[in-house]
Structure formats: structure tokens, C-alpha cells
Design a protein around this motif. Structure first.
Motif, PDB file in Angstrom:
ATOM      1  N   ILE A  45       0.836  -1.200   0.000  1.00 45.98           N
ATOM      2  CA  ILE A  45       0.000   0.000   0.000  1.00 45.98           C
ATOM      3  C   ILE A  45       0.872   1.252   0.000  1.00 45.98           C
ATOM      4  O   ILE A  45       0.622   2.213  -0.750  1.00 45.98           O
ATOM      5  CB  ILE A  45      -0.944  -0.003   1.221  1.00 45.98           C
ATOM      6  N   ASN A  49       1.045   4.187  -2.788  1.00 47.59           N
ATOM      7  CA  ASN A  49       0.797   5.560  -2.355  1.00 47.59           C
ATOM      8  C   ASN A  49       1.950   6.486  -2.727  1.00 47.59           C
ATOM      9  O   ASN A  49       1.735   7.665  -3.068  1.00 47.59           O
ATOM     10  CB  ASN A  49       0.563   5.577  -0.849  1.00 47.59           C
ATOM     11  N   ASP A  52       1.433   7.997  -6.047  1.00 40.53           N
ATOM     12  CA  ASP A  52       0.468   9.099  -6.023  1.00 40.53           C
ATOM     13  C   ASP A  52       1.103  10.365  -5.469  1.00 40.53           C
ATOM     14  O   ASP A  52       0.891  11.466  -6.001  1.00 40.53           O
ATOM     15  CB  ASP A  52      -0.750   8.724  -5.174  1.00 40.53           C
ATOM     16  N   ARG A  70      -0.925  11.304   1.753  1.00 38.94           N
ATOM     17  CA  ARG A  70       0.145  10.376   2.115  1.00 38.94           C
ATOM     18  C   ARG A  70      -0.320   9.277   3.082  1.00 38.94           C
ATOM     19  O   ARG A  70      -1.077   9.514   4.009  1.00 38.94           O
ATOM     20  CB  ARG A  70       1.298  11.142   2.756  1.00 38.94           C
ATOM     21  N   PRO A 126      -6.991   8.864   0.741  1.00 37.50           N
ATOM     22  CA  PRO A 126      -7.289   7.453   0.481  1.00 37.50           C
ATOM     23  C   PRO A 126      -7.840   6.710   1.685  1.00 37.50           C
ATOM     24  O   PRO A 126      -8.433   5.636   1.530  1.00 37.50           O
ATOM     25  CB  PRO A 126      -5.933   6.874   0.045  1.00 37.50           C
ATOM     26  N   ALA A 151      -5.357   9.903  -6.066  1.00 37.06           N
ATOM     27  CA  ALA A 151      -5.106   8.766  -5.171  1.00 37.06           C
ATOM     28  C   ALA A 151      -5.431   7.441  -5.845  1.00 37.06           C
ATOM     29  O   ALA A 151      -5.637   6.433  -5.164  1.00 37.06           O
ATOM     30  CB  ALA A 151      -5.924   8.914  -3.890  1.00 37.06           C
ATOM     31  N   SER A 154      -3.247   4.336  -4.959  1.00 37.30           N
ATOM     32  CA  SER A 154      -3.504   3.919  -3.577  1.00 37.30           C
ATOM     33  C   SER A 154      -4.855   3.235  -3.464  1.00 37.30           C
ATOM     34  O   SER A 154      -4.984   2.157  -2.863  1.00 37.30           O
ATOM     35  CB  SER A 154      -3.476   5.136  -2.642  1.00 37.30           C
ATOM     36  N   ASN A 155      -5.877   3.851  -4.051  1.00 34.66           N
ATOM     37  CA  ASN A 155      -7.233   3.307  -3.943  1.00 34.66           C
ATOM     38  C   ASN A 155      -7.355   1.954  -4.629  1.00 34.66           C
ATOM     39  O   ASN A 155      -8.070   1.058  -4.154  1.00 34.66           O
ATOM     40  CB  ASN A 155      -8.241   4.290  -4.525  1.00 34.66           C
TER      41      ASN A 155
END
Length: 426
Positions: A45, A49, A52, A70, A126, A151, A154-155
């Protein structure tokens, strides 16, 4: 609609039908499995991230927005703990809201039931991806999530981790879906998915919320925009008023329940305004005041836009008013219906303010910052509803449900004359 969108929307619809009748225990097990999976996949994850965050920096995104974007190990642990907290909350589904036995013998009950498929459109953070999914699952709903394009990496990983966790539980993995695509077209598809999506909840700034409300064919619950006021009455405890004002504005200025305007009764302006201006200055707050406020110190001249603004920053608008009724008129003209507060020692003034101000929450001798699901004892929330239909104020689990009526008889029949006749032997 694109085939990609239809695929995830139909999957969410099917999952919602399977999820709705499940009792609490399997839903709680699924939430705990999600929480454990998030922690177990922390490295993956964080890696997604970082992409992003790097992209946001290349695009010149302000550092404050990057901080909201973040994720790190500590924040992921906090998100997982929040999911565990949702699992600990009471399950609203199946709660009997009203019940009675009618004169004709029918037993009547009104029960809480899931809404179905909840579409959520949100910006930036996120963590909302997980929070929203957890709240939807606990209340028996499928979540169709459309987060910010900033994001997206991340999503994507967060949703995949949650789906994989659900595959090991009784909750269908299709109950958490990410709307595909990075352009506004995908948002429009979600807003036009009437029949596939039961309700939309936008979370973000005024422009996002207004866009969804104006363009969506799916029913919308408005949340979040907060032009909150603090009114200092003629009979206020001024020490208390200063403390409440500073807390409401400066404790956390970037949230929807922070104060954006303060109004002062002319009868206490001489005593209160100089103290307030100094306290706000000490807290780093810039005051945008009308001419009467400006007479007491150096302020920025207030414009019509200032009184309409949801600053979400260390800025506040200010005005002197001649009466409680004038304060209420100002709030009605400029407020967003979120939270408005009065500081007064007069019970009569407090009662009148409460009766006249038409907002989701009204505070008496307390900071606007308390309008929050956790502070109200509801647990987690999906947002603060500022509309009047279905839900108003902090939206916890019960607000993510609808109701159905169930009536039970013993062969009851209704005749053409309207008479109810129990059918014997049925």
C-alpha cells in the motif's frame, strides 16, 4: 455507459442482495479480516501511495494536500484500528423502529434495512476508501467508490486488498468496488447509474458537492460544506465566548465544523471585539471584518464572498449585529445549514436562537467542533448531512439504512367495504 463501469456496478448490485440478509457476526468477521489484511499489505500500500505522492508533487500540489494524500505504516495501522472500531459498533440492520398490534389483529413492525448500493464520490484522502467501505459493509450495503484521481494507485491497491480479504469470508467480495477510470466521464457514469446505484454521497468541497447535486439522476445526500457561525449574544460570558470562538476557529481550521464567521451583538462589541481580535491574532487567524469590526482594530475588509466562504484555513469573517434576530437573518442568508452556535447566559435567548436557526446542529455555549459522529457517541461517520431529507447531521450506521414495513396476520382479508376479517382456520 461503458462496459467497465457496468461490470463493477452490476457486481455491486449482486453483492448487495447477498449482503443485505447477513446477520452481524459474518459482517464483523469480514471487517476484522479487512483490518488484518491492510496491516499485512502495508508495504504494498505504501509503495502504491508513493506513486500518487510523487505525481502530486510533480503537479505542484500544495504540501497540505499532499499530507492528506500520504499513507505510511502508522496511518495504515490507524485505518485498520478504525475498521475494528466499526466492527465493534451495534448493527443497525433489523432494528425495530416502531411496532404495534393494530385493532384488526395485524402485527405491524417497521425495520431498518440496508439502502443497497451506495456510491461515494470523494476527494484526496485514500483513508476514506477504507472508512466508507467499512461503514457500508457494517450497515449491509455494497460500496461503489470513486475517489480522487490523485489517489488512484492507492485506492486501487486498497480495494484489491479488501476484496481479497472478503473472499475468505461470508461477505461477497463484490460488495466493495472501485469505479474504473481517471476522467470525469467515470464520475458522470456513477451519477447517472439510476437503477444500479441507490444513493450517492459526495464528500469534498462545495464545487464537488454542488456538481453532484445538480447533475446526478441518482438520489444524493449532501454532506460536508460548513459555513459555521458563532454568535456572541448581548448576555454572553465574554471569557467563555473568547475560548469558544478560538476553539471553533483555530483548533482544526481545515474541517467542515470549524467556525468561518463570528457575529457580535452591538451591546457587547466594545468589550468583546478588541479581546477577540487579539486572541485571534495570537492564534494566527486573519479576520475579515465589516466596517463596525474594523473600528476596533486592523482587519481585512469583509466582502460578500467572505461571508459566504468556507475558508478551511486560519481566516474568519466577522460582523457586528444589532440583535439576535439580525444574527439569525445573517446566518440564514450566508450559512450552509451545518452548525451554528450561540454564546449566552440567557435561557430565553438560547431557546429563541435554537428555534430560529435552521441548521443540522445548533450549539449553545459550546464549540461548533463537536458536530461529529464520534463526539456525539455514534462512532464512525460517513459525513455530515446538511440537507433535510432522509438524514441530517452526523451520518453514522443508522443513517446508512432505510426501512421496510412488515405486517403479520392470520389469514387477514380486506373486503371491498374496507373491513378486515380474520380468516378462521388459516
Amino acid at each position: 455507459m461503458s462496459e467497465e463501469f457496468l461490470k463493477v456496478a452490476r457486481a455491486a448490485r449482486e453483492a448487495a442482495a447477498e449482503l443485505a440478509p447477513l446477520p452481524r457476526a459474518p459482517k464483523d468477521r469480514a471487517l476484522r479480516a479487512i483490518a488484518d489484511a491492510l496491516v499485512a499489505h502495508t508495504a504494498e500500500i505504501v509503495e502504491a501511495n508513493a506513486k500518487d505522492v510523487a505525481q502530486a508533487r510533480e503537479q505542484g500540489t500544495p504540501e497540505a494536500m499532499i499530507d492528506r494524500l500520504r499513507l505510511d505504516a502508522r496511518r495504515i495501522q490507524a485505518i485498520a484500528e478504525a475498521v475494528h472500531q466499526v466492527a465493534d459498533l451495534p448493527d443497525p440492520v433489523g432494528e425495530v423502529i416502531r411496532g404495534s398490534t393494530l385493532p384488526n389483529g395485524l402485527e405491524l413492525r417497521q425495520l431498518r434495512v440496508p439502502l443497497g448500493v451506495i456510491g461515494i464520490i470523494y476527494e484526496g484522502r485514500p483513508n476514506v476508501t477504507v472508512d466508507a467501505a467499512a461503514l457500508c459493509l457494517k450497515s449491509g450495503n455494497a460500496a461503489l467508490l470513486r475517489g480522487s484521481s490523485s489517489a488512484y494507485s492507492s485506492n486501487t491497491v486498497l480495494v484489491r486488498v479488501m476484496q481479497e480479504a472478503l473472499e475468505r469470508t461470508e461477505v461477497p467480495s463484490g460488495a466493495v468496488q472501485l469505479v474504473p477510470g481517471l476522467t470525469r466521464d467515470s464520475v458522470k457514469e456513477l451519477m447517472r447509474a439510476r437503477g444500479l446505484v441507490d444513493v450517492l454521497i459526495p464528500r469534498g468541497g462545495a464545487s464537488l458537492i454542488n456538481s453532484v447535486v445538480e447533475e446526478s439522476t441518482v438520489p444524493v445526500i449532501e454532506t460536508g460544506v460548513g459555513n459555521c457561525h458563532v454568535y456572541i449574544d448581548a448576555d454572553a460570558d465574554l471569557d467563555l465566548a473568547v475560548d469558544i470562538l478560538i476553539n471553533a476557529k483555530a483548533q482544526r481550521p481545515s474541517v467542515c465544523n470549524a467556525a468561518e464567521t463570528f457575529l457580535v451583538h452591538a451591546g457587547v462589541a466594545d468589550a468583546f471585539v478588541p479581546r477577540a481580535l487579539q486572541a485571534l491574532k495570537d492564534a494566527g487567524v486573519t479576520v475579515h471584518g465589516d466596517d463596525r469590526i474594523a473600528a476596533y482594530g486592523e482587519v481585512e475588509p469583509a466582502t460578500e464572498d467572505d461571508f459566504l466562504a468556507e475558508y478551511l484555513s486560519l481566516d474568519i469573517a466577522a460582523a457586528v449585529v444589532g440583535s439576535l434576530e439580525e444574527a439569525v437573518a445573517h446566518i440564514r442568508r450566508y450559512g450552509s445549514g451545518h452548525t451554528d452556535a450561540i454564546v449566552t447566559r440567557s435561557q430565553q435567548a438560547a431557546r429563541r436562537f435554537v428555534s430560529l436557526v435552521d441548521s443540522a446542529a445548533v450549539a449553545v455555549n459550546a464549540s461548533t467542533r463537536f458536530t461529529d459522529g464520534a463526539e456525539f457517541g455514534f462512532g464512525a461517520e460517513i459525513g455530515i448531512s446538511t440537507q433535510k431529507l432522509h438524514a441530517r447531521g452526523p451520518m453514522g450506521l443508522p443513517e446508512l439504512t432505510s426501512t421496510k414495513w412488515v405486517y403479520t396476520g392470520e389469514g387477514h382479508l380486506r373486503t371491498s367495504a374496507g373491513t378486515v376479517i380474520p380468516r378462521s382456520g388459516a
